[in-house]
Scaffold this motif. Structure first.
Motif, PDB file in Angstrom:
ATOM      1  N   GLY A 191       9.309   6.546  11.215  1.00  0.00           N
ATOM      2  CA  GLY A 191       9.453   6.344   9.771  1.00  0.00           C
ATOM      3  C   GLY A 191       8.469   5.279   9.300  1.00  0.00           C
ATOM      4  N   ASP A 192       8.759   4.712   8.123  1.00  0.00           N
ATOM      5  CA  ASP A 192       7.836   3.723   7.564  1.00  0.00           C
ATOM      6  C   ASP A 192       7.634   2.534   8.503  1.00  0.00           C
ATOM      7  OD1 ASP A 192       6.921   4.717   5.093  1.00  0.00           O
ATOM      8  OD2 ASP A 192       8.845   4.276   4.158  1.00  0.00           O
ATOM      9  N   TYR A 193       8.719   2.083   9.158  1.00  0.00           N
ATOM     10  CA  TYR A 193       8.565   0.908  10.026  1.00  0.00           C
ATOM     11  C   TYR A 193       7.536   1.189  11.121  1.00  0.00           C
ATOM     12  CZ  TYR A 193       9.453  -2.980  13.141  1.00  0.00           C
ATOM     13  OH  TYR A 193       9.279  -4.088  13.926  1.00  0.00           O
ATOM     14  N   PHE A 215       1.433  10.794  -0.517  1.00  0.00           N
ATOM     15  CA  PHE A 215       1.138  11.862   0.446  1.00  0.00           C
ATOM     16  C   PHE A 215       1.849  11.653   1.777  1.00  0.00           C
ATOM     17  CE2 PHE A 215      -2.243  11.839  -2.677  1.00  0.00           C
ATOM     18  CZ  PHE A 215      -2.268  13.170  -3.039  1.00  0.00           C
ATOM     19  N   HIS A 216       2.086  10.385   2.147  1.00  0.00           N
ATOM     20  CA  HIS A 216       2.773  10.174   3.432  1.00  0.00           C
ATOM     21  C   HIS A 216       4.207  10.685   3.364  1.00  0.00           C
ATOM     22  CE1 HIS A 216       4.997   6.668   1.836  1.00  0.00           C
ATOM     23  NE2 HIS A 216       5.714   6.724   2.942  1.00  0.00           N
ATOM     24  N   VAL A 217       4.743  10.841   2.152  1.00  0.00           N
ATOM     25  CA  VAL A 217       6.115  11.346   2.023  1.00  0.00           C
ATOM     26  C   VAL A 217       6.183  12.793   2.523  1.00  0.00           C
ATOM     27  CG1 VAL A 217       8.025  11.724   0.420  1.00  0.00           C
ATOM     28  CG2 VAL A 217       6.469   9.799   0.066  1.00  0.00           C
ATOM     29  N   ASP A 233       0.846  -1.212   0.000  1.00  0.00           N
ATOM     30  CA  ASP A 233       0.000   0.000   0.000  1.00  0.00           C
ATOM     31  C   ASP A 233       0.872   1.250   0.000  1.00  0.00           C
ATOM     32  OD1 ASP A 233      -2.338  -1.524   0.251  1.00  0.00           O
ATOM     33  OD2 ASP A 233      -2.593  -1.121   2.394  1.00  0.00           O
ATOM     34  N   ASN A 234       1.926   1.204   0.799  1.00  0.00           N
ATOM     35  CA  ASN A 234       2.778   2.375   1.032  1.00  0.00           C
ATOM     36  C   ASN A 234       3.352   2.945  -0.261  1.00  0.00           C
ATOM     37  OD1 ASN A 234       5.771   3.318   1.487  1.00  0.00           O
ATOM     38  ND2 ASN A 234       4.802   3.655   3.462  1.00  0.00           N
ATOM     39  N   VAL A 235       3.636   2.081  -1.227  1.00  0.00           N
ATOM     40  CA  VAL A 235       4.352   2.559  -2.414  1.00  0.00           C
ATOM     41  C   VAL A 235       3.451   3.393  -3.323  1.00  0.00           C
ATOM     42  CG1 VAL A 235       3.979   0.577  -3.918  1.00  0.00           C
ATOM     43  CG2 VAL A 235       6.068   1.895  -4.116  1.00  0.00           C
ATOM     44  N   LEU A 288       4.781  12.075   6.906  1.00  0.00           N
ATOM     45  CA  LEU A 288       5.657  11.247   7.747  1.00  0.00           C
ATOM     46  C   LEU A 288       7.141  11.554   7.535  1.00  0.00           C
ATOM     47  CD1 LEU A 288       5.862   8.718   9.682  1.00  0.00           C
ATOM     48  CD2 LEU A 288       6.152   7.370   7.600  1.00  0.00           C
ATOM     49  N   HIS A 289       7.567  11.557   6.277  1.00  0.00           N
ATOM     50  CA  HIS A 289       9.008  11.637   6.001  1.00  0.00           C
ATOM     51  C   HIS A 289       9.559  13.063   5.994  1.00  0.00           C
ATOM     52  CE1 HIS A 289       9.162   7.404   5.324  1.00  0.00           C
ATOM     53  NE2 HIS A 289       8.413   7.436   4.234  1.00  0.00           N
ATOM     54  N   THR A 290       8.694  14.067   6.128  1.00  0.00           N
ATOM     55  CA  THR A 290       9.207  15.425   5.979  1.00  0.00           C
ATOM     56  C   THR A 290       8.692  16.366   7.065  1.00  0.00           C
ATOM     57  OG1 THR A 290       9.224  14.998   3.591  1.00  0.00           O
ATOM     58  CG2 THR A 290       9.674  17.246   4.289  1.00  0.00           C
TER      59      THR A 290
HETATM   60 FE   LIG Z   1       7.659   5.793   3.126  1.00  0.00          FE
END
Ligand SMILES: [Fe+2]
Ligand code: FES
Length: 403
Positions: free
Chosen positions: A335-337, A208-210, A202-204, A213-215
Protein backbone atom coordinates in the motif's frame (compact mmCIF):
# COMPACT_ATOMS: atom_id res chain seq x y z
CA UNK A 1 27.68 -22.22 -32.03
CA UNK A 2 29.67 -19.14 -32.97
CA UNK A 3 26.50 -17.05 -32.79
CA UNK A 4 25.86 -18.14 -29.20
CA UNK A 5 29.35 -17.09 -28.10
CA UNK A 6 28.95 -13.68 -29.69
CA UNK A 7 25.59 -13.17 -27.90
CA UNK A 8 26.96 -13.88 -24.43
CA UNK A 9 29.79 -11.40 -24.98
CA UNK A 10 27.65 -8.55 -26.30
CA UNK A 11 28.22 -5.43 -24.21
CA UNK A 12 25.23 -4.98 -21.85
CA UNK A 13 23.70 -1.54 -21.89
CA UNK A 14 22.49 0.45 -18.89
CA UNK A 15 23.98 -1.58 -16.04
CA UNK A 16 24.24 -0.04 -12.58
CA UNK A 17 28.06 -0.04 -12.70
CA UNK A 18 29.63 3.40 -12.40
CA UNK A 19 26.37 5.22 -11.76
CA UNK A 20 26.78 8.81 -10.65
CA UNK A 21 26.01 9.97 -7.12
CA UNK A 22 22.47 11.34 -6.90
CA UNK A 23 20.94 14.01 -4.70
CA UNK A 24 17.67 15.21 -3.17
CA UNK A 25 15.99 18.56 -3.61
CA UNK A 26 16.98 19.56 -0.09
CA UNK A 27 15.23 22.92 -0.38
CA UNK A 28 11.97 20.93 -0.42
CA UNK A 29 12.80 18.33 2.20
CA UNK A 30 14.82 20.16 4.87
CA UNK A 31 12.53 21.64 7.52
CA UNK A 32 14.71 22.77 10.42
CA UNK A 33 14.71 26.38 11.68
CA UNK A 34 16.25 28.75 9.15
CA UNK A 35 15.87 26.47 6.12
CA UNK A 36 13.66 27.83 3.30
CA UNK A 37 11.05 25.06 3.66
CA UNK A 38 11.29 25.14 7.45
CA UNK A 39 10.50 28.85 7.43
CA UNK A 40 7.64 28.36 4.96
CA UNK A 41 6.10 25.55 7.05
CA UNK A 42 6.38 27.68 10.17
CA UNK A 43 4.14 30.35 8.66
CA UNK A 44 1.14 27.99 8.83
CA UNK A 45 -0.69 26.44 11.77
CA UNK A 46 0.29 22.77 11.80
CA UNK A 47 -1.67 19.93 13.41
CA UNK A 48 0.66 18.00 15.69
CA UNK A 49 -1.36 15.34 17.56
CA UNK A 50 -4.92 14.17 18.04
CA UNK A 51 -6.47 16.24 20.86
CA UNK A 52 -7.29 13.11 22.89
CA UNK A 53 -3.58 12.21 22.95
CA UNK A 54 -2.57 15.50 24.55
CA UNK A 55 -3.15 14.91 28.25
CA UNK A 56 -1.79 15.74 31.67
CA UNK A 57 1.00 13.22 31.01
CA UNK A 58 3.83 15.24 29.37
CA UNK A 59 5.21 13.67 26.25
CA UNK A 60 8.17 14.36 24.02
CA UNK A 61 7.40 15.37 20.48
CA UNK A 62 9.58 16.40 17.55
CA UNK A 63 8.05 18.80 15.04
CA UNK A 64 9.90 20.47 12.14
CA UNK A 65 13.17 19.20 13.60
CA UNK A 66 12.55 20.76 17.03
CA UNK A 67 12.31 18.65 20.18
CA UNK A 68 9.48 19.86 22.39
CA UNK A 69 7.24 18.83 25.29
CA UNK A 70 3.48 18.70 24.85
CA UNK A 71 0.84 18.38 27.58
CA UNK A 72 -2.59 19.66 28.58
CA UNK A 73 -2.99 21.64 31.78
CA UNK A 74 -5.80 21.24 34.30
CA UNK A 75 -7.80 23.97 32.54
CA UNK A 76 -7.70 21.90 29.33
CA UNK A 77 -5.25 24.16 27.53
CA UNK A 78 -2.61 22.42 25.39
CA UNK A 79 0.97 23.47 26.08
CA UNK A 80 3.95 23.11 23.73
CA UNK A 81 7.19 24.10 25.40
CA UNK A 82 10.91 23.95 24.81
CA UNK A 83 11.85 21.01 27.05
CA UNK A 84 14.86 22.27 28.98
CA UNK A 85 13.86 23.91 32.23
CA UNK A 86 15.16 27.47 32.21
CA UNK A 87 16.51 27.07 35.75
CA UNK A 88 19.20 24.43 35.32
CA UNK A 89 18.01 22.57 32.29
CA UNK A 90 16.34 19.33 33.25
CA UNK A 91 13.62 18.16 30.92
CA UNK A 92 10.01 19.03 31.60
CA UNK A 93 9.25 15.50 30.43
CA UNK A 94 9.76 14.64 34.11
CA UNK A 95 7.49 17.45 35.24
CA UNK A 96 4.03 17.17 36.77
CA UNK A 97 1.05 18.94 35.24
CA UNK A 98 -1.10 21.06 37.53
CA UNK A 99 -4.23 23.15 37.07
CA UNK A 100 -2.39 26.14 35.68
CA UNK A 101 0.83 24.73 34.23
CA UNK A 102 3.68 22.23 34.50
CA UNK A 103 6.08 21.98 37.44
CA UNK A 104 9.71 20.99 36.91
CA UNK A 105 10.73 17.94 38.94
CA UNK A 106 14.08 19.31 40.09
CA UNK A 107 13.40 22.50 42.06
CA UNK A 108 9.73 22.95 41.34
CA UNK A 109 9.69 25.95 39.04
CA UNK A 110 6.26 26.10 37.46
CA UNK A 111 5.40 27.36 33.96
CA UNK A 112 2.06 27.99 32.31
CA UNK A 113 1.23 27.04 28.71
CA UNK A 114 2.42 30.45 27.52
CA UNK A 115 5.78 30.00 29.18
CA UNK A 116 5.23 32.35 32.13
CA UNK A 117 7.13 31.30 35.23
CA UNK A 118 4.52 31.12 38.00
CA UNK A 119 6.53 29.81 40.92
CA UNK A 120 10.08 29.29 42.14
CA UNK A 121 9.51 27.47 45.45
CA UNK A 122 13.11 27.50 46.67
CA UNK A 123 13.29 31.29 46.50
CA UNK A 124 12.55 33.58 49.47
CA UNK A 125 9.31 34.70 47.86
CA UNK A 126 8.17 31.63 45.86
CA UNK A 127 5.07 33.14 44.28
CA UNK A 128 6.30 36.62 43.54
CA UNK A 129 5.55 37.66 39.97
CA UNK A 130 8.52 36.26 38.13
CA UNK A 131 10.03 37.98 35.12
CA UNK A 132 11.44 34.71 33.79
CA UNK A 133 9.76 33.51 30.67
CA UNK A 134 10.52 30.29 28.91
CA UNK A 135 10.14 29.34 25.25
CA UNK A 136 6.76 28.15 24.08
CA UNK A 137 4.56 27.95 20.98
CA UNK A 138 0.89 28.91 20.61
CA UNK A 139 -1.55 25.99 20.36
CA UNK A 140 -5.26 25.47 19.64
CA UNK A 141 -7.73 22.58 19.52
CA UNK A 142 -9.74 22.28 16.29
CA UNK A 143 -11.41 19.34 14.51
CA UNK A 144 -10.13 16.88 17.13
CA UNK A 145 -6.51 17.94 16.57
CA UNK A 146 -4.06 20.08 18.50
CA UNK A 147 -2.52 22.69 16.19
CA UNK A 148 0.67 24.65 16.78
CA UNK A 149 2.10 27.83 15.31
CA UNK A 150 5.90 27.76 15.31
CA UNK A 151 6.63 30.81 13.15
CA UNK A 152 7.46 34.45 13.79
CA UNK A 153 5.03 35.76 16.45
CA UNK A 154 4.30 38.98 14.56
CA UNK A 155 3.05 36.99 11.55
CA UNK A 156 0.73 34.60 13.37
CA UNK A 157 -2.21 33.89 11.03
CA UNK A 158 -5.80 33.08 11.92
CA UNK A 159 -6.45 29.40 12.56
CA UNK A 160 -7.78 28.05 9.23
CA UNK A 161 -11.33 26.72 8.94
CA UNK A 162 -12.26 24.34 6.13
CA UNK A 163 -15.76 24.55 4.67
CA UNK A 164 -16.01 20.77 4.20
CA UNK A 165 -15.48 20.16 7.92
CA UNK A 166 -18.26 22.26 9.35
CA UNK A 167 -20.88 22.66 10.54
CA UNK A 168 -21.24 19.14 11.89
CA UNK A 169 -24.45 17.35 10.97
CA UNK A 170 -26.80 16.14 13.69
CA UNK A 171 -25.11 13.31 15.63
CA UNK A 172 -21.69 13.81 14.05
CA UNK A 173 -18.39 14.42 15.79
CA UNK A 174 -14.77 14.76 14.75
CA UNK A 175 -12.55 11.69 14.88
CA UNK A 176 -8.84 12.42 14.47
CA UNK A 177 -5.84 10.13 14.09
CA UNK A 178 -2.16 10.87 14.56
CA UNK A 179 -0.93 7.40 13.72
CA UNK A 180 -0.46 6.99 10.01
CA UNK A 181 -2.75 3.94 9.79
CA UNK A 182 -5.44 5.02 12.25
CA UNK A 183 -7.78 6.18 9.53
CA UNK A 184 -7.42 2.73 7.96
CA UNK A 185 -8.67 1.08 11.11
CA UNK A 186 -5.25 0.08 12.46
CA UNK A 187 -4.51 1.58 15.89
CA UNK A 188 -1.02 0.07 15.88
CA UNK A 189 0.40 1.68 12.77
CA UNK A 190 3.61 3.69 13.07
CA UNK A 191 3.00 7.01 14.76
CA UNK A 192 5.93 8.45 12.84
CA UNK A 193 6.68 7.21 9.35
CA UNK A 194 10.37 6.91 8.47
CA UNK A 195 10.36 9.15 5.43
CA UNK A 196 10.18 12.79 4.38
CA UNK A 197 6.91 14.70 4.53
CA UNK A 198 7.26 15.26 0.76
CA UNK A 199 6.51 11.60 -0.05
CA UNK A 200 2.93 11.79 1.19
CA UNK A 201 2.57 15.33 -0.10
CA UNK A 202 3.45 14.14 -3.63
CA UNK A 203 1.11 11.18 -3.23
CA UNK A 204 -2.02 13.29 -2.86
CA UNK A 205 -1.70 14.82 -6.35
CA UNK A 206 -1.05 11.38 -7.88
CA UNK A 207 -4.43 9.97 -9.00
CA UNK A 208 -2.79 7.34 -11.18
CA UNK A 209 -1.27 5.29 -8.36
CA UNK A 210 -4.83 4.69 -7.13
CA UNK A 211 -5.57 2.69 -10.28
CA UNK A 212 -2.29 0.75 -10.02
CA UNK A 213 -1.12 0.36 -6.42
CA UNK A 214 -4.50 0.43 -4.69
CA UNK A 215 -6.49 -1.56 -7.24
CA UNK A 216 -4.98 -3.53 -10.11
CA UNK A 217 -1.61 -4.30 -8.44
CA UNK A 218 -2.54 -5.06 -4.84
CA UNK A 219 -6.18 -5.99 -5.24
CA UNK A 220 -9.06 -3.65 -4.53
CA UNK A 221 -7.94 -1.71 -1.46
CA UNK A 222 -10.76 0.81 -1.78
CA UNK A 223 -13.47 0.16 -4.41
CA UNK A 224 -13.59 -1.43 -7.84
CA UNK A 225 -14.46 1.83 -9.57
CA UNK A 226 -10.78 2.72 -9.30
CA UNK A 227 -9.98 -0.01 -11.86
CA UNK A 228 -10.91 2.48 -14.55
CA UNK A 229 -7.85 4.48 -15.60
CA UNK A 230 -9.05 8.07 -15.31
CA UNK A 231 -8.45 10.95 -17.64
CA UNK A 232 -7.13 13.70 -15.41
CA UNK A 233 -6.99 17.46 -15.45
CA UNK A 234 -4.79 19.35 -12.98
CA UNK A 235 -5.61 22.92 -12.00
CA UNK A 236 -3.81 25.49 -9.92
CA UNK A 237 -6.17 27.22 -7.50
CA UNK A 238 -5.53 29.98 -4.96
CA UNK A 239 -3.05 28.43 -2.53
CA UNK A 240 -3.30 24.90 -3.88
CA UNK A 241 -3.71 22.41 -6.69
CA UNK A 242 -6.63 20.16 -7.64
CA UNK A 243 -7.03 17.21 -9.90
CA UNK A 244 -10.24 16.18 -11.58
CA UNK A 245 -10.17 12.46 -12.38
CA UNK A 246 -12.89 11.68 -14.90
CA UNK A 247 -14.13 8.10 -15.18
CA UNK A 248 -16.67 6.41 -17.36
CA UNK A 249 -17.66 3.56 -15.08
CA UNK A 250 -19.13 1.52 -17.89
CA UNK A 251 -22.51 1.05 -16.18
CA UNK A 252 -24.08 4.27 -17.38
CA UNK A 253 -22.39 6.33 -14.69
CA UNK A 254 -19.67 8.84 -15.34
CA UNK A 255 -18.02 10.79 -12.58
CA UNK A 256 -15.51 13.47 -11.72
CA UNK A 257 -13.46 12.88 -8.63
CA UNK A 258 -11.90 16.12 -7.41
CA UNK A 259 -9.06 16.04 -4.90
CA UNK A 260 -7.34 19.07 -3.44
CA UNK A 261 -3.91 19.83 -2.08
CA UNK A 262 -3.51 23.06 -0.15
CA UNK A 263 -0.37 24.89 0.94
CA UNK A 264 1.85 23.69 2.35
CA UNK A 265 0.87 20.11 3.29
CA UNK A 266 -2.94 19.81 3.52
CA UNK A 267 -4.76 17.04 1.67
CA UNK A 268 -8.47 16.81 1.03
CA UNK A 269 -9.33 13.54 -0.67
CA UNK A 270 -13.02 12.75 -1.25
CA UNK A 271 -14.62 9.60 0.10
CA UNK A 272 -12.60 6.61 -1.10
CA UNK A 273 -15.72 4.46 -1.13
CA UNK A 274 -16.78 6.80 -3.97
CA UNK A 275 -19.96 7.89 -2.21
CA UNK A 276 -21.23 11.04 -3.89
CA UNK A 277 -20.73 14.48 -2.48
CA UNK A 278 -18.34 16.61 -0.51
CA UNK A 279 -15.46 15.14 1.47
CA UNK A 280 -15.68 14.36 5.17
CA UNK A 281 -11.99 14.39 6.05
CA UNK A 282 -8.72 16.27 5.93
CA UNK A 283 -5.18 14.90 5.98
CA UNK A 284 -1.83 16.46 6.74
CA UNK A 285 1.76 15.38 6.08
CA UNK A 286 3.58 17.08 8.93
CA UNK A 287 7.38 16.95 9.10
CA UNK A 288 8.86 15.45 12.24
CA UNK A 289 12.29 16.22 10.84
CA UNK A 290 13.94 16.03 7.41
CA UNK A 291 13.62 12.24 7.19
CA UNK A 292 10.42 11.40 9.06
CA UNK A 293 6.88 12.65 9.24
CA UNK A 294 3.52 12.23 10.87
CA UNK A 295 0.42 11.63 8.77
CA UNK A 296 -2.55 13.08 10.59
CA UNK A 297 -6.17 12.79 9.62
CA UNK A 298 -9.44 14.09 10.92
CA UNK A 299 -12.91 13.16 9.76
CA UNK A 300 -16.52 13.93 10.49
CA UNK A 301 -18.28 10.80 11.55
CA UNK A 302 -21.66 9.89 13.02
CA UNK A 303 -21.74 8.85 16.67
CA UNK A 304 -23.69 5.72 17.52
CA UNK A 305 -26.19 5.95 20.41
CA UNK A 306 -23.71 4.22 22.75
CA UNK A 307 -21.23 7.02 22.17
CA UNK A 308 -18.92 4.95 19.95
CA UNK A 309 -17.69 6.59 16.80
CA UNK A 310 -17.58 4.21 13.86
CA UNK A 311 -15.31 5.28 11.06
CA UNK A 312 -16.70 6.25 7.77
CA UNK A 313 -15.09 6.54 4.41
CA UNK A 314 -11.50 5.49 4.83
CA UNK A 315 -11.82 2.09 6.45
CA UNK A 316 -10.53 -0.91 4.53
CA UNK A 317 -12.51 -3.55 6.31
CA UNK A 318 -11.61 -6.52 4.18
CA UNK A 319 -7.89 -6.04 4.69
CA UNK A 320 -5.86 -7.37 7.58
CA UNK A 321 -4.50 -4.41 9.56
CA UNK A 322 -1.07 -3.29 8.38
CA UNK A 323 0.57 -3.94 11.76
CA UNK A 324 -0.53 -7.60 11.69
CA UNK A 325 0.73 -8.39 8.18
CA UNK A 326 3.93 -10.25 7.44
CA UNK A 327 6.57 -8.86 5.11
CA UNK A 328 5.43 -11.39 2.50
CA UNK A 329 1.83 -10.25 2.82
CA UNK A 330 2.98 -6.66 2.41
CA UNK A 331 4.93 -7.69 -0.70
CA UNK A 332 1.84 -9.38 -2.09
CA UNK A 333 -0.40 -6.40 -1.43
CA UNK A 334 1.67 -3.29 -0.81
CA UNK A 335 0.00 0.00 0.00
CA UNK A 336 1.02 3.63 0.38
CA UNK A 337 3.37 2.88 3.28
CA UNK A 338 5.37 0.33 1.30
CA UNK A 339 5.48 2.47 -1.85
CA UNK A 340 6.58 5.54 0.08
CA UNK A 341 9.04 3.83 2.44
CA UNK A 342 10.44 2.29 -0.74
CA UNK A 343 11.37 5.75 -2.00
CA UNK A 344 13.86 6.02 0.86
CA UNK A 345 13.89 8.31 3.86
CA UNK A 346 14.56 11.24 1.53
CA UNK A 347 14.00 10.57 -2.15
CA UNK A 348 16.80 11.05 -4.67
CA UNK A 349 15.09 13.64 -6.82
CA UNK A 350 17.92 13.89 -9.35
CA UNK A 351 17.10 10.39 -10.57
CA UNK A 352 13.33 10.92 -10.85
CA UNK A 353 11.76 10.98 -14.30
CA UNK A 354 8.63 13.09 -13.92
CA UNK A 355 6.23 12.36 -16.79
CA UNK A 356 2.79 13.48 -17.95
CA UNK A 357 1.02 11.78 -15.05
CA UNK A 358 3.19 13.71 -12.55
CA UNK A 359 1.97 17.13 -13.66
CA UNK A 360 0.21 17.75 -10.34
CA UNK A 361 3.41 17.08 -8.42
CA UNK A 362 5.22 19.58 -10.65
CA UNK A 363 2.55 22.20 -9.94
CA UNK A 364 2.80 21.58 -6.19
CA UNK A 365 6.58 21.81 -6.09
CA UNK A 366 6.58 24.98 -8.19
CA UNK A 367 4.02 26.57 -5.87
CA UNK A 368 6.10 25.59 -2.83
CA UNK A 369 9.22 27.08 -4.42
CA UNK A 370 7.46 30.35 -5.24
CA UNK A 371 6.16 30.54 -1.68
CA UNK A 372 9.64 29.95 -0.23
CA UNK A 373 10.87 32.90 -2.31
CA UNK A 374 7.97 35.04 -1.08
CA UNK A 375 8.86 34.27 2.55
CA UNK A 376 12.55 34.90 1.88
CA UNK A 377 11.65 38.30 0.41
CA UNK A 378 9.60 39.24 3.48
CA UNK A 379 6.10 38.48 2.16
CA UNK A 380 3.28 36.22 3.30
CA UNK A 381 2.85 32.90 1.47
CA UNK A 382 -0.53 32.02 -0.12
CA UNK A 383 -3.45 30.54 1.77
CA UNK A 384 -3.09 32.56 4.98
CA UNK A 385 -5.64 34.88 6.55
CA UNK A 386 -4.90 37.32 9.35
CA UNK A 387 -8.49 37.88 10.39
CA UNK A 388 -10.81 35.15 11.67
CA UNK A 389 -13.53 36.48 9.37
CA UNK A 390 -11.38 35.58 6.33
CA UNK A 391 -10.06 32.27 7.63
CA UNK A 392 -12.51 29.92 5.93
CA UNK A 393 -10.94 27.91 3.12
CA UNK A 394 -13.25 26.66 0.39
CA UNK A 395 -12.26 23.16 -0.64
CA UNK A 396 -13.48 22.08 -4.10
CA UNK A 397 -13.04 18.32 -3.46
CA UNK A 398 -15.82 15.81 -3.99
CA UNK A 399 -17.18 12.82 -5.91
CA UNK A 400 -19.47 14.29 -8.54
CA UNK A 401 -21.62 11.89 -10.60
CA UNK A 402 -22.55 13.27 -13.97
CA UNK A 403 -25.19 10.95 -15.29
FE1 LIG B 1 -2.48 6.14 -1.95
S1 FES C 1 16.06 22.56 36.81
FE1 FES C 1 13.93 22.96 36.72
S2 FES C 1 13.51 23.89 38.62
FE2 FES C 1 15.64 23.56 38.69
Amino acid sequence: MATAIRDTRAIPVGTAYGRLPQHSHEELTMVGPGTPMGELMRRYWQPVLASRNVTNRPREIRILGEDLIIFRDGEGRPGLLYPRCMHRGTSLFWGHVEQDGIRCCYHGWKFDVEGNCLEQPCEPNPRAARPEHRQWYPTRDLYGLVWAYMGPPERIPALPRFDCMEPLDEGEDYLAFDNSMGAHGDPNGPEVVPYSWLHMNDNVMDPFHVQVLHTTFSGTQFVREFEVMPSVRFDEIEGGVTYTAHRDLGDGRTMDRVSTWMMPNVMCVPDVAMRPGRPNSLGFSVPVDDASSRILMTMRTPMTPDGKRPMRGLEIEHFKPWSQRTVEEKQDQPGDYEAQAGQGAISLHSEEHLVTSDKGIGLQRRMLRRAMETVRDGGDPPGLAFDDADAEIRVPSGNFYLG
